[in-house]
Each structure stands twice: as structure tokens, then as C-alpha cells.
Design a protein around this motif. Structure first.
Motif, PDB file in Angstrom:
ATOM      1  N   GLN A 475       0.843  -1.197   0.000  1.00 49.81           N
ATOM      2  CA  GLN A 475       0.000   0.000   0.000  1.00 49.81           C
ATOM      3  C   GLN A 475       0.878   1.247   0.000  1.00 49.81           C
ATOM      4  O   GLN A 475       1.797   1.377   0.803  1.00 49.81           O
ATOM      5  N   SER A 476       0.559   2.147  -0.928  1.00 50.89           N
ATOM      6  CA  SER A 476       1.279   3.414  -1.008  1.00 50.89           C
ATOM      7  C   SER A 476       0.273   4.551  -1.081  1.00 50.89           C
ATOM      8  O   SER A 476      -0.921   4.342  -1.355  1.00 50.89           O
ATOM      9  N   ARG A 477       0.775   5.754  -0.868  1.00 52.68           N
ATOM     10  CA  ARG A 477      -0.098   6.923  -0.921  1.00 52.68           C
ATOM     11  C   ARG A 477       0.669   8.084  -1.566  1.00 52.68           C
ATOM     12  O   ARG A 477       1.813   8.357  -1.221  1.00 52.68           O
ATOM     13  N   VAL A 478      -0.004   8.745  -2.510  1.00 49.50           N
ATOM     14  CA  VAL A 478       0.530   9.943  -3.145  1.00 49.50           C
ATOM     15  C   VAL A 478      -0.545  11.017  -3.062  1.00 49.50           C
ATOM     16  O   VAL A 478      -1.667  10.809  -3.561  1.00 49.50           O
ATOM     17  N   ASP A 479      -0.227  12.092  -2.433  1.00 47.71           N
ATOM     18  CA  ASP A 479      -1.213  13.158  -2.212  1.00 47.71           C
ATOM     19  C   ASP A 479      -2.402  12.571  -1.454  1.00 47.71           C
ATOM     20  O   ASP A 479      -2.236  12.028  -0.369  1.00 47.71           O
ATOM     21  N   THR A 480      -3.576  12.609  -2.044  1.00 49.71           N
ATOM     22  CA  THR A 480      -4.775  12.087  -1.370  1.00 49.71           C
ATOM     23  C   THR A 480      -5.172  10.705  -1.872  1.00 49.71           C
ATOM     24  O   THR A 480      -6.221  10.183  -1.491  1.00 49.71           O
ATOM     25  N   THR A 481      -4.359  10.121  -2.742  1.00 52.77           N
ATOM     26  CA  THR A 481      -4.718   8.845  -3.361  1.00 52.77           C
ATOM     27  C   THR A 481      -3.957   7.691  -2.715  1.00 52.77           C
ATOM     28  O   THR A 481      -2.724   7.669  -2.700  1.00 52.77           O
ATOM     29  N   THR A 482      -4.714   6.760  -2.159  1.00 49.21           N
ATOM     30  CA  THR A 482      -4.141   5.518  -1.657  1.00 49.21           C
ATOM     31  C   THR A 482      -4.311   4.451  -2.723  1.00 49.21           C
ATOM     32  O   THR A 482      -5.386   4.277  -3.288  1.00 49.21           O
ATOM     33  N   PHE A 483      -3.239   3.719  -3.013  1.00 46.98           N
ATOM     34  CA  PHE A 483      -3.310   2.689  -4.045  1.00 46.98           C
ATOM     35  C   PHE A 483      -2.489   1.482  -3.611  1.00 46.98           C
ATOM     36  O   PHE A 483      -1.775   1.517  -2.593  1.00 46.98           O
ATOM     37  N   PHE A 484      -2.585   0.413  -4.392  1.00 44.00           N
ATOM     38  CA  PHE A 484      -1.989  -0.859  -3.997  1.00 44.00           C
ATOM     39  C   PHE A 484      -1.239  -1.478  -5.171  1.00 44.00           C
ATOM     40  O   PHE A 484      -1.700  -1.419  -6.311  1.00 44.00           O
ATOM     41  N   VAL A 485      -0.106  -2.060  -4.878  1.00 41.06           N
ATOM     42  CA  VAL A 485       0.664  -2.827  -5.854  1.00 41.06           C
ATOM     43  C   VAL A 485       0.637  -4.279  -5.402  1.00 41.06           C
ATOM     44  O   VAL A 485       1.096  -4.607  -4.292  1.00 41.06           O
ATOM     45  N   ARG A 486       0.074  -5.120  -6.241  1.00 38.56           N
ATOM     46  CA  ARG A 486      -0.011  -6.554  -5.924  1.00 38.56           C
ATOM     47  C   ARG A 486       1.043  -7.288  -6.741  1.00 38.56           C
ATOM     48  O   ARG A 486       1.067  -7.191  -7.968  1.00 38.56           O
ATOM     49  N   LEU A 487       1.909  -8.000  -6.053  1.00 40.39           N
ATOM     50  CA  LEU A 487       2.942  -8.801  -6.692  1.00 40.39           C
ATOM     51  C   LEU A 487       2.616 -10.265  -6.403  1.00 40.39           C
ATOM     52  O   LEU A 487       2.747 -10.725  -5.264  1.00 40.39           O
ATOM     53  N   ALA A 488       2.146 -10.978  -7.408  1.00 36.14           N
ATOM     54  CA  ALA A 488       1.720 -12.374  -7.230  1.00 36.14           C
ATOM     55  C   ALA A 488       2.717 -13.309  -7.900  1.00 36.14           C
ATOM     56  O   ALA A 488       3.484 -12.909  -8.774  1.00 36.14           O
ATOM     57  N   GLY A 489       2.680 -14.567  -7.464  1.00 35.83           N
ATOM     58  CA  GLY A 489       3.649 -15.537  -7.957  1.00 35.83           C
ATOM     59  C   GLY A 489       4.974 -15.425  -7.227  1.00 35.83           C
ATOM     60  O   GLY A 489       6.006 -15.903  -7.716  1.00 35.83           O
ATOM     61  N   VAL A 490       4.931 -14.801  -6.044  1.00 32.18           N
ATOM     62  CA  VAL A 490       6.154 -14.577  -5.277  1.00 32.18           C
ATOM     63  C   VAL A 490       5.932 -14.982  -3.827  1.00 32.18           C
ATOM     64  O   VAL A 490       4.804 -15.058  -3.353  1.00 32.18           O
ATOM     65  N   ALA A 491       7.012 -15.200  -3.128  1.00 34.53           N
ATOM     66  CA  ALA A 491       6.991 -15.449  -1.682  1.00 34.53           C
ATOM     67  C   ALA A 491       7.500 -14.199  -0.982  1.00 34.53           C
ATOM     68  O   ALA A 491       8.641 -13.755  -1.214  1.00 34.53           O
ATOM     69  N   SER A 492       6.669 -13.638  -0.123  1.00 37.58           N
ATOM     70  CA  SER A 492       6.992 -12.369   0.529  1.00 37.58           C
ATOM     71  C   SER A 492       8.085 -12.543   1.590  1.00 37.58           C
ATOM     72  O   SER A 492       8.139 -13.555   2.291  1.00 37.58           O
ATOM     73  N   HIS A 493       8.923 -11.520   1.716  1.00 40.91           N
ATOM     74  CA  HIS A 493       9.937 -11.503   2.778  1.00 40.91           C
ATOM     75  C   HIS A 493       9.366 -10.994   4.102  1.00 40.91           C
ATOM     76  O   HIS A 493       9.912 -11.299   5.175  1.00 40.91           O
ATOM     77  N   PHE A 494       8.295 -10.198   4.030  1.00 39.17           N
ATOM     78  CA  PHE A 494       7.880  -9.440   5.210  1.00 39.17           C
ATOM     79  C   PHE A 494       6.432  -9.747   5.591  1.00 39.17           C
ATOM     80  O   PHE A 494       5.598 -10.068   4.739  1.00 39.17           O
ATOM     81  N   PRO A 495       6.117  -9.576   6.870  1.00 36.68           N
ATOM     82  CA  PRO A 495       4.739  -9.791   7.332  1.00 36.68           C
ATOM     83  C   PRO A 495       3.898  -8.540   7.083  1.00 36.68           C
ATOM     84  O   PRO A 495       4.400  -7.458   6.757  1.00 36.68           O
ATOM     85  N   VAL A 496       2.603  -8.713   7.308  1.00 40.81           N
ATOM     86  CA  VAL A 496       1.673  -7.591   7.204  1.00 40.81           C
ATOM     87  C   VAL A 496       2.056  -6.523   8.240  1.00 40.81           C
ATOM     88  O   VAL A 496       2.405  -6.830   9.377  1.00 40.81           O
ATOM     89  N   GLY A 497       2.005  -5.269   7.801  1.00 36.74           N
ATOM     90  CA  GLY A 497       2.335  -4.153   8.680  1.00 36.74           C
ATOM     91  C   GLY A 497       3.746  -3.643   8.520  1.00 36.74           C
ATOM     92  O   GLY A 497       4.073  -2.550   8.994  1.00 36.74           O
ATOM     93  N   HIS A 498       4.587  -4.419   7.854  1.00 36.97           N
ATOM     94  CA  HIS A 498       5.980  -4.007   7.681  1.00 36.97           C
ATOM     95  C   HIS A 498       6.065  -2.866   6.669  1.00 36.97           C
ATOM     96  O   HIS A 498       5.395  -2.860   5.648  1.00 36.97           O
TER      97      HIS A 498
END
Length: 1009
Positions: A475-498
Motif C-alpha cells: 500500500q502506497s499513498r501519493v497526495d490524497t490517493t491511496t493505491f496498492f501494488v499486488r505482486l503475485a507468484g512470489v513469496a513475501s519476505h515481510f509480514p503484514v504491517g511491515h
């Protein structure tokens, strides 16, 4: 059983569990009810308990005139105001929409609507005739649209009505859904409570936020669903709502909740595709009434509220009576519907609803916003070469011979020198599994095809909001817009909230889990829960939420779209003669075929039961490569010497009796029959031709004169040429003589005799199996006897094998062999080239010789090098893959199962055919073989919805033709049989409901809340 919980609202304390439980208050005995009816209404009659929740409901059948009523007893502690409001609302409703039947109260002899008895308030209601919606097994999109229009009619009829009794607490009021369900938590498991909490979170937000205040309120029925809607059936058997029953849950609430209830009812019938089920209902509502923008934004939240209430309250009811299997079944269905509703991303559902209501936003400009941030590369430039977008769409040239099913097409896509990129907004091929649902095939991201273990980096500063072994969402935010980048087919290094910084390594590419090689799927959107693929149907809504990820990938990734199906259809309608009609009420655009499957422009796969043209299967590599190879070498007219023609003729000769080893080659079946008739006329010196009634042989002028199939030539009787004589159809099921062969042979002799004054008969043209009539097998001995009669009259016999030859019957390569007769001329086409235009005429050498003495023959491309190589390749495949044997074994299984269905379902009059040429004669049950063409068409339309292509044929267009490619296997046959059985069962159940509607039989749900 858990103790009843209490829900506290601003209306006071309500015993929710007790209210949701089956009726357990003071009961009227049958004796008390009988006495009450006689004393208060002056009615004597038979009473039947209908079963209900919250109220006691009985059917009353008046002894004097047979009229029906509903006697309804309600707990007196509920207050009289609500009951009075109900009666007044019904009168208001009737005055504004008299065309819709509702249950009006019958006044007592003292002109009262209510009678008080100890602990009860009793009333008598008019019986509302019709079949309950819940008794109809299948609702077409048209019927669902009618349900939506019904909800709009209810809103319109109740608008302007108000009464103090409406302003009360109701268990079904979505405004109080959170409070109502919170009082029932002890009745559910932990996962069930979690599901309810998830469902009601947006409801709580709606109630607690400012949006609720913008939702219009009025008197609302709140209960337009399976058991409170009755109707009749139109001429095509479609359900048409005609009435609403049970106004007991009438309440003052949000107006939009009226359409949310039937939308959920539709979802409960098709939880595999909740939006697809609900949208026709919404469309019907919008036909009559618009939704305000605030209502459009809230509708799916109201559907979630209704789903949570249904699952919760029905579960309580089933717990109160554990022995009631029906209640437990309904509760299970309600939980399935709730899960289906919750699994849809609410942002997507709202976007789809907004599009339907005309409030759709343009495509999101999120990609531009992200591009201006100069995102860091997801892959390190120094590790890989340049990016190369590749076409993985449904029409991609990378795919052939089914190589997309097992991944054979994909390994060459990437290399050490470059990275292949699968494109965004691309329609791909659907799932390989058999399914009755349209799959999600619209690719909503871009795929970077790189080896497993490749490091993946954060493009922007972000927070991890989803993480598992298969994907990470940032999750990222630029100005007033919150948006999401989904990277699938991968194993995450980090837990939720990092929190991660731009350019930080966040995951590793995982090994491939499907046909596509290992890759990272990059998706950019306004919601964290958007799927990687969406349905093409929802494309406009999806693109308001999901942006082109090209700025993240570093190269343009958006796919170019072909013409929309509507444009394709429009262009064809504008420029192509209407006589060249298409299949189905709403034609499907097919873009690819493989074996016995067809793929449409949305990537959905259909089982093909009608393509006898593709005899060895769609896109078989053998004829395909043979055509390409020969086209690259030589393709010229047939007067040049080349070996392809002789080789093909030699191979055909191996399949035919020795006396039929002389060949002519043309381009089509019509030309083949035309030439065969010319051969017969030249050889005999006569013109007259005998044909069988109900036959179709082609479209050239001379051949069209032989056609007697009404669908292709409606006026054949008035236009019958003097040299054409018609014999009776040798039909053991519908024919005048049943299975007796001699009367049919006498009809052939009579037709030959009628040709005498015109110079005598030249030829008898017939399909050995009556393919144009659905594969009817003539009585044993018919073909041999008919040939003998024609030859005795001086004519020659022409076997039209265009539809039924080339191993299709399974018992022999040519259908005439299975009938124990040998013709003088054989014509073949369609299957000979597996779709390439090849027509063949085989005849006795003396017939060809006589023709050669009278005339020359030339067909520019008939028998050309390419055609002959294709024809030879088809023969190779039939032999090498043992496809005629497959037609025999699988066809025998198919025929046996179809006959078993005919024994179960009176809608099947007869099953015809052999091998892979079958016909199912659809009749009106109980009407003595009366053809049912409308029913056959309805079955075909329904089967298309379930992913099966089948069409009607025959004199009355009531015979379902089953003639698939010969590679059709047992799995495909069983899938077809399962879906066909499902449709027949749906229709049988609906017919039962229709019969009850006509005879006004009672149902067990009339009057239930």
C-alpha cells in the motif's frame, strides 16, 4: 440449544432468537380454527397446515365454492399497529398497481380485518394463485430481469404510503442488521462469526457514516424472494411474476433494500458468479426505476446485510427444530450465498453496480499518477536483458494444438537475453477444467517471466497489507490517493504491517504453479483485494479500479483489443445477407477451436456437439500442417499433373467397395450432389429424381429442387419440380407405418412409378442415415430394398454421406455399409477436409465413362494439391487415432445414457442414430409425440449457458442434433450428459410448478414470512 440473546435498539428490547425461531406460540387447533372460520367469516371448509416461521398459517378450501384462503394467526404481543399497517398498505398497493396480485384481508361478518383470540390475532387473506418462484428450478436472465421489475413495481406502489405501524423494529430491516445479528453469536461457529463480521463491516460503516442519511426511505416490503413471489409461465415456459405474498415484514426503511433482496435470491441460485446472477435483477429494476447515486453505492452493502440476516436467522430457526431437515438445508444454502457475496471485492461490486446504473467512472488515471513518481524497477536492470511484451491472448499465434493446456507453449518465452512480458487488459484462454461457468479471463496485471528465485523489489515506499507464500500487496499513498501494488507468484519476505522503502527487496519469485512459467504478476489498483483476473463482462468496472501497470514494469504492457462482439455482429448484419443466419438468440463469437472444444472471444470454452465438419477435431495439426506445407510448395488448378490427387483417390478407394473406385473432386457437398445427379441423368438419359420427405441435400439450383426440409425450403410443396418425386420418410417413431419396412418400400416404388410419364427415374438420392432429421435409422432392410426398387425401375442409387459418413456411425466407415446396401454413387464433403472445402463423388466406372463421352469436367480448385493433401491427412488421422472405433465405443455409451434419460423424462420422445450421429426428439409431455420446437430451442439456449453447443434440426426443428468431432471422449460425453440431465430436471420441476399454477394447487410457503 443456546439461550435466546437480546438485541438492544433504539426501538427497545427484542428477543431476536425467539423471533427468528419457528412459530411456538399458542396454537389454534384445527377444531378451534374451524369454529372461528364459521363464526367470524361464515366459511366451512377443509384446513391444511402450510408450515411457517413466526406465524401459524393454514390453507382454507371453502366447501361451498372451492375458493381458497389463508388463515394466519400472529402473536398478539407483536402489537396491532403493524398488522393494521399491513392491511392498509396492501389496499394502497392494489389501488396503484391492480395488475399485480397481493393477499388482501377478507373482512369478517362484522366487517373487521382482525379477530382477537387468547394470545393471538387471527386474519383471513385471499389466496394468491400462481406457482411460487422457489418451485421454479431455473430462472433465465429474462425471468431474473422480471424479478427486478417486480421489486421496482413494489417500490412504486408503496411510495407515498406511511403509517405508524411501519416505524418499528424488524428483523429484516438492513438498518438494524448489525444489532440483530450481534444478538445471535452463540448460535454460530467461530468461522461463521468471522464471516458475518466481514459481511457486516461495510453495513456498520454505512449506518455510522454520512451516506445513510442520503438514502431515500419509504415503506418497503423487504421480502421479495423465492417464497414470497408467485407467477405464471409464458408461451416459452419462462416464469413471469404475477403476485407478491406476505406483507408481514413491511417496514419503513431504505428504498434500495427492496432490490437488494431479490438480488440475493439470484445469488443463492448461482453462488459461483454472484455479480452475474444479481445483475439481471438490477437491470430489471432499472428498467422501471432509477437508483440515486447514493443508492447505487450502497446496494451491494445492502445485499451483504440481507445475506448476513438470512444466514443468521435461518440458522437460529434450524437450531430450534433440529429434526427439520428442510430448515437445515435452507440454512446451508444461505451460508453459501453469504460466502459468495463476501468473496466479491466490495469495491468491484460497487463499480459494477455503478456502471449498470449509469454512474460509471472513466478508467482510473492511477497509472499517470504513479508514473510521475518515477518508481524504482521491480527487477534489477543489470540482471536481465530488455523487456519484450508477448501475446498470450485467446487468439495468440503462440498457441496451437492445445499447447496452452500443459504449458508447452510457454518455456521459449523468456531467455537470458530478454524478459517476456505478459500484457495487461488481455483476454486469455480460460481454465482447462470442465465447468458450467464463464471463467475470469481478463488479465488485470502484467507478467514478468523470470526464473524462480529472482528477487523482486518495491517500486515505491509502501506498507505490506497482504502477504503469503504466493503474493504480497503493498500500500502506497501519493497526495490524497491511496493505491496498492499486488505482486503475485512470489513469496513475501515481510509480514503484514511491515514498512518497506523504494527499491528494497520484498520477495522472491516462486516456482511455477500452473501452465505459465515462473513469473511475477504486477498489478496496480485502488483496492487490495482485486483478483488477478476478472470476467470480461465486468471489464468497464474493473478498469475504473485497476490501472495499467506499465510505469511499474518499465515498458508498455497494455494489450490491443479486437472488435467488440456487438460490433462484429453489427457489421455482419449490415453487410451479410440475412439468410446466412447465426446460431442462438444472442450469437457467441467463436475465435478458436481445439479437438471437441470451441473458445469464444471472452476465452470461455464450450463443448462442441454439432461440428461434424471438424471430423478429426478442431485445429488438428495433421491437416493444418499438410495445408501449410503444400500451400508453400504448389497450389494450382486440377488440370496440372501432380501426385496429390492420385494419392488421395487411392486412399479413398481403400475405404470403399471395389466398384466405387472412380472419383470426381469438387469444393463442397452441394457441388458433389449436383454432379452426382448430373452423372445419373447422363448415364440413364432420364431427368426424374426420387427423394425422401424431410431431406436436405444442398443449395445449387438443381439440388435445391430436391430439398424437402421445411426449415431450408418452407415452400417446397408448392415449388416441387415435375421431375422430383417424394417418398415417405422411413421413420420408425413418427412415420405412418412405424417400424414396418414394406409400406415405406412401397412408397419408393410408387414414386418411381410416378416418374414414368416423365421418362422414368434417373436417381434415388438419400442419406443412409437420415441426418437432416436428426439421425433417424430406417427400419432394417429399407435401404437395400429401396435400392432394389430404384434399380428395377432403371435408376441409379446415390448415397449422400456428407453428414453421416467418414466413420461417424462407428459401425462402418460409410453409413450405407451399416445398412447392408451398396449404392452406385457416393457423395462426401464436410468431414473430408476437416473444414477445408473438399467434395468427393465416387461412382461405378461405367457411370463416369458415360459422362466422359457426353461432357468434360473441370473444377479449378476441386481436387487441387492443397485440398488433396488435407484430405489424405484426414484419412491418416482417422486411421492412426482409431477415431471410427472411438465413435463406436463412446457413441454406444452416449446412446445408452440418452435412452436412459428418455425413460426418465417424458420430454424426450425418441433417441435416434448410431455412433456419433444422434438425435433427441423433444416432445410435449403427454401430447402423443407432438413436436416441441420451442422447448428444443430453450434447451439449446440453456445448454449454451452451461458451456455446451447444441442445436435443433428435423422437419419441426425439435430434434437436438448430436454430431461432435470423432475425438469426442467419455469425459466430454459425461459432461454433456450431466448438463443435459440438469436441464431436463430443471424443466421437469418447472412443468410441475406450472401445472400447480394452472390448477391452483396449494404450496407450503404461501403466507410465510
Amino acid at each position: 440449544m443456546a439461550e435466546a440473546q437480546r438485541s438492544f435498539t433504539d426501538e427497545g428490547t427484542v428477543d431476536v432468537a425467539a423471533s427468528a425461531a419457528p412459530f411456538t406460540g399458542p396454537m389454534l387447533s384445527e377444531q378451534d380454527a374451524t369454529r372461528l372460520l364459521r363464526e367470524e367469516w361464515g366459511i366451512t371448509g377443509r384446513l391444511t397446515d402450510l408450515g411457517s416461521t413466526q406465524d401459524q398459517v393454514m390453507l382454507v378450501e371453502d366447501d361451498s365454492d372451492g375458493r381458497r384462503y389463508v388463515l394466519k394467526a400472529t402473536l398478539a404481543e407483536g402489537g396491532a399497529e403493524a398488522v393494521h399497517a399491513e392491511h392498509l398498505a396492501v389496499r394502497h398497493f392494489r389501488s396503484l398497481d391492480p395488475g399485480l396480485v397481493v393477499p388482501e384481508a377478507v373482512p369478517t361478518l362484522q366487517d373487521h380485518d382482525l379477530v382477537d383470540r387468547t394470545g393471538l390475532r387471527v386474519r383471513l387473506l385471499n389466496w394468491v394463485p400462481g406457482a411460487p418462484l422457489g418451485s421454479v428450478a431455473y430462472l433465465s436472465p429474462t425471468a431474473l430481469r422480471g424479478l427486478g421489475r417486480l421489486a421496482a413495481r413494489s417500490v412504486t406502489a408503496l411510495a407515498g404510503f406511511d403509517h405508524p405501524g411501519l416505524h418499528r423494529h424488524s428483523l429484516w430491516d438492513p438498518r438494524h442488521a448489525v444489532h440483530t445479528v450481534s444478538g445471535l453469536t452463540d448460535h454460530f461457529t467461530g468461522p461463521e462469526n468471522a464471516l458475518i463480521d466481514q459481511a457486516l463491516a461495510p453495513v456498520a460503516e454505512l449506518v455510522g457514516g454520512g451516506t445513510a442519511g442520503r438514502l431515500p426511505e419509504q415503506a418497503v416490503h423487504t421480502d421479495i424472494h423465492e417464497y414470497n413471489v408467485v407467477g405464471d409461465f409464458d408461451a416459452d415456459g419462462g416464469f413471469v411474476p404475477t403476485g407478491i405474498i406476505d406483507f408481514g415484514d413491511l417496514v419503513w426503511t431504505w428504498r434500495a433494500s427492496e432490490v437488494a433482496t431479490p438480488m440475493l435470491a439470484a445469488v443463492a441460485r448461482a453462488p459461483e458468479d454472484p455479480l452475474g446472477a444479481a445483475l439481471p435483477v438490477l437491470a430489471g429494476y432499472l428498467d422501471r426505476l432509477p437508483l440515486a447515486e447514493a443508492e447505487a453505492d450502497a446496494v451491494w452493502t445492502l445485499v451483504r446485510a440481507r445475506a448476513a440476516l438470512c444466514a443468521a436467522l435461518q440458522t437460529v430457526a434450524s437450531h430450534q427444530d433440529p429434526d427439520d431437515e428442510g430448515a437445515a438445508k435452507v440454512a446451508a444454502e444461505d451460508w453459501r450465498a453469504l460466502r459468495a457475496v463476501v468473496e466479491i471485492d466490495p469495491a468491484l461490486a460497487t463499480a459494477v453496480v455503478r456502471q449498470a446504473c449509469g454512474f460509471g467512472a472513466p478508467e482510473t488515471d492511477l497509472a499517470d499518477l504513479v508514473a510521475r513518481q518515477s518508481p524504482s524497477p521491480i527487477l534489477r536492470d543489470q540482471e536481465f536483458g530488455p523487456l519484450r511484451p508477448v501475446d498470450l491472448s485467446v487468439e495468440s499465434e503462440l498457441f496451437s494444438a492445445g499447447n496452452w493446456l500443459d504449458g508447452a507453449a510457454f518455456p521459449p518465452l523468456g531467455s537470458a537475453a530478454e524478459v517476456a512480458v505478459g500484457r495487461f487488459d488481455e483476454i486469455r484462454l480460460g481454465e482447462p477444467d470442465l465447468t458450467d461457468q464463464a471463467p475470469a479471463t481478463l488479465h488485470l496485471g502484467a507478467d514478468l517471466l523470470v526464473p524462480a528465485g529472482t528477487a523482486v523489489y518495491a517500486p515505491l515506499d509502501a506498507t505490506v497489507v497482504r502477504a503469503d507464500a504466493h503474493a504480497v500487496v503493498l500500500q502506497s499513498r501519493v497526495d490524497t490517493t491511496t493505491f496498492f501494488v499486488r505482486l503475485a507468484g512470489v513469496a513475501s519476505h515481510f509480514p503484514v504491517g511491515h514498512t518497506v522503502r523504494r527499491g528494497a527487496e520484498v520477495a522472491l519469485v516462486a516456482p511455477s504453479a500452473g501452465p505459465l512459467p515462473s513469473h511475477v504478476h504486477v498489478q496496480l489498483g485502488l483496492s487490495p483485494d482485486l483478483p488477478g483476473y476478472g470476467r470480461v463482462r465486468d471489464r468497464a468496472a474493473l478498469l475504473t479500479l485497476c490501472a495499467d501497470p506499465s510505469p511499474l514494469v518499465g515498458t508498455p504492457t497494455r494489450a490491443e483489443h479486437a472488435e467488440a462482439v456487438e460490433r462484429v455482429h453489427e457489421r455482419r448484419a449490415k453487410y451479410v445477407a440475412g439468410a446466412q443466419s447465426t446460431y442462438y438468440e444472442t450469437p457467441v463469437q467463436m475465435v478458436r477451436g481445439w479437438r471437441h472444444w470451441l473458445y469464444d472471444s471472452a476465452g470461455r470454452r464450450y463443448l462442441d456437439l454439432i461440428n461434424n465438419v471438424a471430423v478429426v477435431g478442431h485445429s488438428h495439426p495433421a491437416p493444418t500442417s499438410a495445408a501449410a506445407r503444400q500451400m508453400a510448395l504448389l497450389n494450382t488448378n486440377s488440370r496440372f499433373l501432380y501426385d496429390a490427387m492420385g494419392e488421395y483417390a487411392e486412399r479413398l478407394a481403400d475405404t470403399l467397395p471395389e466398384e466405387l473406385h472412380t472419383f470426381f473432386f469438387v469444393n463442397s457437398g452441394s457441388e458433389a450432389v449436383d454432379l452426382a445427379v448430373q452423372l445419373a441423368r447422363v448415364y440413364t438419359g432420364r431427368r426424374s429424381v426420387v427423394v425422401i420427405e424431410g431431406a436436405y441435400h444442398g443449395w445449387t439450383s438443381d439440388v435445391f429442387a430436391l430439398d424437402t426440409l421445411p426449415h431450408d425450403r418452407p415452400r417446397w410443396r408448392e415449388e416441387l419440380d415435375e421431375h422430383v418425386h417424394v417418398a415417405e420418410t422411413p421413420d420408425p417413431y413418427r412415420g405412418r407405418h412405424g417400424a414396418r419396412v414394406e409400406p415405406y418400400l412401397e412408397s419408393v416404388r410408387r414414386a418411381c412409378a410416378e416418374a414414368g410419364p416423365g421418362g422414368g427415374v434417373a436417381a434415388f438420392v438419400a442419406e443412409p442415415l437420415l441426418g437432416s432429421q436428426g439421425g433417424i435409422v430406417p427400419p432394417p432392410g429399407y435401404l437395400a430394398g429401396a435400392y432394389a426398387a430404384v434399380r428395377e425401375a432403371g435408376g441409379v442409387c446415390i448415397a449422400d454421406e456428407i453428414q453421416v459418413g467418414m466413420g461417424r456411425t462407428g459401425s462402418a466407415f460409410w453409413a450405407f455399409e451399416g445398412q447392408g446396401a451398396t449404392p452406385d454413387i457416393v457423395v462426401a464433403a464436410k468431414a473430408t477436409g476437416n473444414g477445408h472445402p473438399i467434395g468427393v463423388v465416387a461412382c461405378r466406372p461405367e457411370i463416369a465413362a458415360e459422362f466422359g463421352r457426353r461432357a468434360g469436367f473441370f473444377s479449378s480448385t476441386g481436387g487441387g494439391p492443397v485440398s488433396c493433401r488435407v484430405g489424405t491427412a484426414v484419412l491418416d488421422v482417422l486411421r492412426d487415432e482409431r477415431l471410427p472405433e472411438n465413435a463406436r465405443t463412446v457413441g454406444t455409451h452416449l446412446g445408452a445414457e440418452l435412452n436412459a434419460l428418455a425413460a426418465r423424462f417424458p420430454e424426450i420422445g425418441a433417441v435416434y442414430g448410431e455412433g456419433f450421429y444422434r438425435g433427441v426428439d423433444i416432445v410435449e409431455p403427454g401430447a402423443d409425440k407432438k413436436p416441441a420446437p420451442a422447448a428444443a430451442t430453450q434447451i439449446c439456449e440453456r445448454m449454451l449457458e452451461l458451456g455446451v453447443v447444441i442445436q435443433p434440426t428435423g422437419v419441426e426443428l425439435n430434434v437436438l442434433k448430436i454430431k461432435p468431432p470423432l475425438c469426442f471422449d467419455n469425459a466430454a460425453a459425461d459432461y454433456f450428459l450431466a448438463q443435459f440431465t440438469r436441464v431436463l430436471e430443471e424443466r421437469a420441476q418447472s412443468r410441475m410448478a406450472m401445472t400447480r399454477s394452472v390448477h391452483r394447487h396449494p404450496t407450503t410457503t404461501q403466507g410465510c414470512p
